[in-house]
Design a protein around this motif. Sequence first.
Motif, PDB file in Angstrom:
ATOM      1  N   GLY A  58      68.315  48.083  14.104  1.00  0.00           N
ATOM      2  CA  GLY A  58      69.092  47.266  13.171  1.00  0.00           C
ATOM      3  C   GLY A  58      70.483  46.975  13.703  1.00  0.00           C
ATOM      4  O   GLY A  58      70.972  45.842  13.627  1.00  0.00           O
ATOM      5  N   ASP A  62      71.296  43.009  14.599  1.00  0.00           N
ATOM      6  CA  ASP A  62      72.236  42.223  13.787  1.00  0.00           C
ATOM      7  C   ASP A  62      73.445  43.007  13.289  1.00  0.00           C
ATOM      8  O   ASP A  62      74.099  42.622  12.331  1.00  0.00           O
ATOM      9  CB  ASP A  62      71.525  41.517  12.633  1.00  0.00           C
ATOM     10  CG  ASP A  62      71.007  42.447  11.560  1.00  0.00           C
ATOM     11  OD1 ASP A  62      71.208  43.666  11.680  1.00  0.00           O
ATOM     12  OD2 ASP A  62      70.389  41.953  10.602  1.00  0.00           O
ATOM     13  N   SER A  67      70.507  48.531   6.549  1.00  0.00           N
ATOM     14  CA  SER A  67      69.534  47.685   5.839  1.00  0.00           C
ATOM     15  C   SER A  67      68.086  47.952   6.238  1.00  0.00           C
ATOM     16  O   SER A  67      67.221  48.094   5.362  1.00  0.00           O
ATOM     17  CB  SER A  67      69.858  46.204   6.023  1.00  0.00           C
ATOM     18  OG  SER A  67      71.023  45.876   5.314  1.00  0.00           O
ATOM     19  N   PRO A  68      67.770  48.036   7.547  1.00  0.00           N
ATOM     20  CA  PRO A  68      66.370  48.302   7.894  1.00  0.00           C
ATOM     21  C   PRO A  68      65.872  49.665   7.405  1.00  0.00           C
ATOM     22  O   PRO A  68      64.707  49.811   7.043  1.00  0.00           O
ATOM     23  CB  PRO A  68      66.346  48.236   9.421  1.00  0.00           C
ATOM     24  CG  PRO A  68      67.599  47.571   9.825  1.00  0.00           C
ATOM     25  CD  PRO A  68      68.583  47.778   8.728  1.00  0.00           C
ATOM     26  N   ASP A  71      65.201  49.366   3.727  1.00  0.00           N
ATOM     27  CA  ASP A  71      64.000  48.565   3.463  1.00  0.00           C
ATOM     28  C   ASP A  71      62.787  49.432   3.165  1.00  0.00           C
ATOM     29  O   ASP A  71      61.908  49.044   2.399  1.00  0.00           O
ATOM     30  CB  ASP A  71      63.688  47.662   4.649  1.00  0.00           C
ATOM     31  CG  ASP A  71      64.669  46.521   4.805  1.00  0.00           C
ATOM     32  OD1 ASP A  71      65.459  46.277   3.868  1.00  0.00           O
ATOM     33  OD2 ASP A  71      64.650  45.864   5.863  1.00  0.00           O
ATOM     34  N   GLY A  85      72.456  46.869   1.781  1.00  0.00           N
ATOM     35  CA  GLY A  85      72.980  47.129   3.111  1.00  0.00           C
ATOM     36  C   GLY A  85      73.942  48.298   3.172  1.00  0.00           C
ATOM     37  O   GLY A  85      74.508  48.586   4.215  1.00  0.00           O
ATOM     38  N   HIS A 156      63.958  43.042   8.389  1.00  0.00           N
ATOM     39  CA  HIS A 156      65.222  42.914   9.106  1.00  0.00           C
ATOM     40  C   HIS A 156      65.065  43.015  10.624  1.00  0.00           C
ATOM     41  O   HIS A 156      66.021  42.772  11.357  1.00  0.00           O
ATOM     42  CB  HIS A 156      66.217  43.987   8.647  1.00  0.00           C
ATOM     43  CG  HIS A 156      66.856  43.673   7.351  1.00  0.00           C
ATOM     44  ND1 HIS A 156      66.399  44.191   6.157  1.00  0.00           N
ATOM     45  CD2 HIS A 156      67.912  42.881   7.046  1.00  0.00           C
ATOM     46  CE1 HIS A 156      67.159  43.737   5.176  1.00  0.00           C
ATOM     47  NE2 HIS A 156      68.084  42.944   5.681  1.00  0.00           N
TER      48      HIS A 156
END
Length: 181
Positions: A58, A62, A67-68, A71, A85, A156
Amino acid sequence: MKTAKFQEAKLPHAPTMFKLLFFWKLLHPFFKNDALDGVLLKSQIAGAATTGAVAFCGQFEDGDPISPVNDISHILWGDEAFDEGELSLKYTGTAILLNQSAIFSWAFLHQVLFGRAQKRGEVEKSVLGGVLVAGIAYLVDYHLVPKRLKPGFEHHLTPRSLLVIYAVLALALGLGGKRRS
């Protein structure tokens, strides 16, 4: 009178008893301390390694390592998890627990199939076993379970990162257990 009370006592249903005995005979070798310790150690190492790989990918892709990971918690919290996030107990904590639970099952499978080889120090066989189990994990995660039970970090991350994550799982399973000294 004692005979009457004995006859009234409810005994377990015979087929159920046989099933329990069968499963105990089948699983008993894996519940010895060494085997259970091997699964616990392996799952802790693989869980930390894969969560770290998800965060690393992640960050690399980006600039967002959280966030990943969050998820994964979509399994419990639904699609709202894909928008989170920030580091939080609700999303990040849940994601880590869910990932650890899934990894435990893959570590258990690896221990059943390749634990003896790993304990004997047969590294090649153990790592190839890790590759096999990680491949099965990928097939289950992305081709057999419903969308709600998929890991979620694919929202993501690119397929290249998925390859990295499952490769880390393979190596952690293959190298992460106990060996004889």
